[in-house]
Design a protein around this motif. Structure first.
Motif, mmCIF file in Angstrom:
data_model
loop_
_atom_site.group_PDB
_atom_site.id
_atom_site.type_symbol
_atom_site.label_atom_id
_atom_site.label_comp_id
_atom_site.label_asym_id
_atom_site.label_seq_id
_atom_site.Cartn_x
_atom_site.Cartn_y
_atom_site.Cartn_z
ATOM 1 N N ARG A 3 -25.195 26.949 -28.542
ATOM 2 C CA ARG A 3 -25.542 28.218 -29.181
ATOM 3 C C ARG A 3 -25.871 29.239 -28.097
ATOM 4 N NH1 ARG A 3 -29.487 26.485 -34.109
ATOM 5 N NH2 ARG A 3 -27.993 25.180 -35.173
ATOM 6 N N PRO A 4 -25.568 30.499 -28.323
ATOM 7 C CA PRO A 4 -25.917 31.508 -27.321
ATOM 8 C C PRO A 4 -27.438 31.615 -27.192
ATOM 9 C CG PRO A 4 -24.999 32.539 -29.305
ATOM 10 C CD PRO A 4 -24.895 31.056 -29.470
ATOM 11 N N ALA A 5 -27.884 31.851 -25.957
ATOM 12 C CA ALA A 5 -29.325 31.960 -25.692
ATOM 13 C C ALA A 5 -29.894 33.172 -26.419
ATOM 14 C CB ALA A 5 -29.566 32.082 -24.195
ATOM 15 N N LYS A 6 -31.098 33.002 -26.939
ATOM 16 C CA LYS A 6 -31.746 34.111 -27.629
ATOM 17 C C LYS A 6 -32.320 35.064 -26.597
ATOM 18 C CE LYS A 6 -33.005 31.672 -31.817
ATOM 19 N NZ LYS A 6 -34.098 31.249 -32.673
ATOM 20 N N THR A 7 -32.114 36.308 -26.823
ATOM 21 C CA THR A 7 -32.692 37.297 -25.909
ATOM 22 C C THR A 7 -34.052 37.722 -26.442
ATOM 23 O OG1 THR A 7 -31.579 39.066 -27.093
ATOM 24 C CG2 THR A 7 -30.461 38.201 -25.161
ATOM 25 N N ALA A 8 -35.028 37.765 -25.528
ATOM 26 C CA ALA A 8 -36.384 38.165 -25.926
ATOM 27 C C ALA A 8 -36.420 39.659 -26.167
ATOM 28 C CB ALA A 8 -37.366 37.785 -24.820
ATOM 29 N N LYS A 9 -37.087 40.037 -27.237
ATOM 30 C CA LYS A 9 -37.203 41.453 -27.536
ATOM 31 C C LYS A 9 -38.551 41.940 -27.025
ATOM 32 C CE LYS A 9 -34.164 41.315 -31.457
ATOM 33 N NZ LYS A 9 -33.924 41.639 -32.830
ATOM 34 N N GLY A 10 -38.546 43.111 -26.379
ATOM 35 C CA GLY A 10 -39.788 43.685 -25.840
ATOM 36 C C GLY A 10 -39.466 44.710 -24.769
ATOM 37 N N PHE A 11 -40.503 45.150 -24.094
ATOM 38 C CA PHE A 11 -40.348 46.170 -23.064
ATOM 39 C C PHE A 11 -40.349 45.526 -21.687
ATOM 40 C CE2 PHE A 11 -42.532 48.383 -26.573
ATOM 41 C CZ PHE A 11 -41.575 49.362 -26.828
#
Length: 200
Positions: A3-11
């Motif tokens: 599965r594609p790696a999840k990208t972290a959401k944030g600044f």
């Protein structure tokens, strides 16, 4: 199956620093815009405190080098009355210490510090420089020149303080030497009701 790696959401750190910088700039702009005269007076008070400290240090350094108390010029020396203050001047030309005359230096800052300015002879002033040739040795070796109050001979538009009864000879600072030899230097016309003095 991968599965594609999840990208972290944030600044990111850079984004946070940019936002903090913008907020800081806006806050400083609002602070200056809200009360510019207040900021100007606070700046003048800060300068007065620094100049009083520099003057006191110069005098104490001269005393240490000479190994005797520094008394200023012989025409208007520094007195050692513990409750009296003298306005520091470059020259005594045209000075009158009689109360309530145009040539009498005023010093509300000394009064606020619990001191009085004498009203006889030249007791109201201490000459630390004669304005042309330094006859005391304080200026040039320990100070480039005597500091002058930030208002100089100008007038504060709000309080109408005019600190020029002695022209350019009046520094706008006072000196007091206690009976035990301690020296206090302060501002005669501080802004915002402050009491600006340094003592050692």
């Amino acid at each position: 199956m991968l599965r594609p790696a999840k990208t972290a959401k944030g600044f990111t750190l850079i984004e946070l620093l940019v936002v903090i910088g913008i907020i800081g700039l806006l806050a400083s702009a609002v602070l200056v815009a809200v009360a510019p005269l207040q900021r100007l007076r606070e700046t003048r008070n800060a300068r007065r405190a620094g100049e009083a400290y520099s003057l006191l240090n110069a005098m104490l350094n001269k005393e240490a080098d000479d190994k005797v108390p520094y008394d200023g010029d012989t025409v208007a020396p520094i007195d050692n009355g513990p409750t009296t203050a003298q306005v520091i001047v470059r020259s005594t030309a045209g000075v009158t210490c009689t109360s309530a005359t145009a040539t009498t230096p005023s010093c509300p800052g000394a009064t606020a510090a619990g001191l009085t300015v004498p009203t006889t002879n030249l007791d109201c002033v201490a000459q630390l420089d004669n304005g042309t040739v330094d006859v005391t040795g304080l200026v040039d070796k320990y100070l480039i020149e005597l500091p002058i109050d930030p208002l100089g001979s100008g007038t504060d538009p709000e309080t109408s303080i005019v600190d020029s009864p002695l022209g350019d000879g009046n520094t706008g600072y006072y000196i007091n030497r206690t009976a035990s030899g301690r020296v206090e230097v302060g501002a005669c016309h501080p802004d915002l009701g402050a009491v600006i003095r340094v003592k050692r």
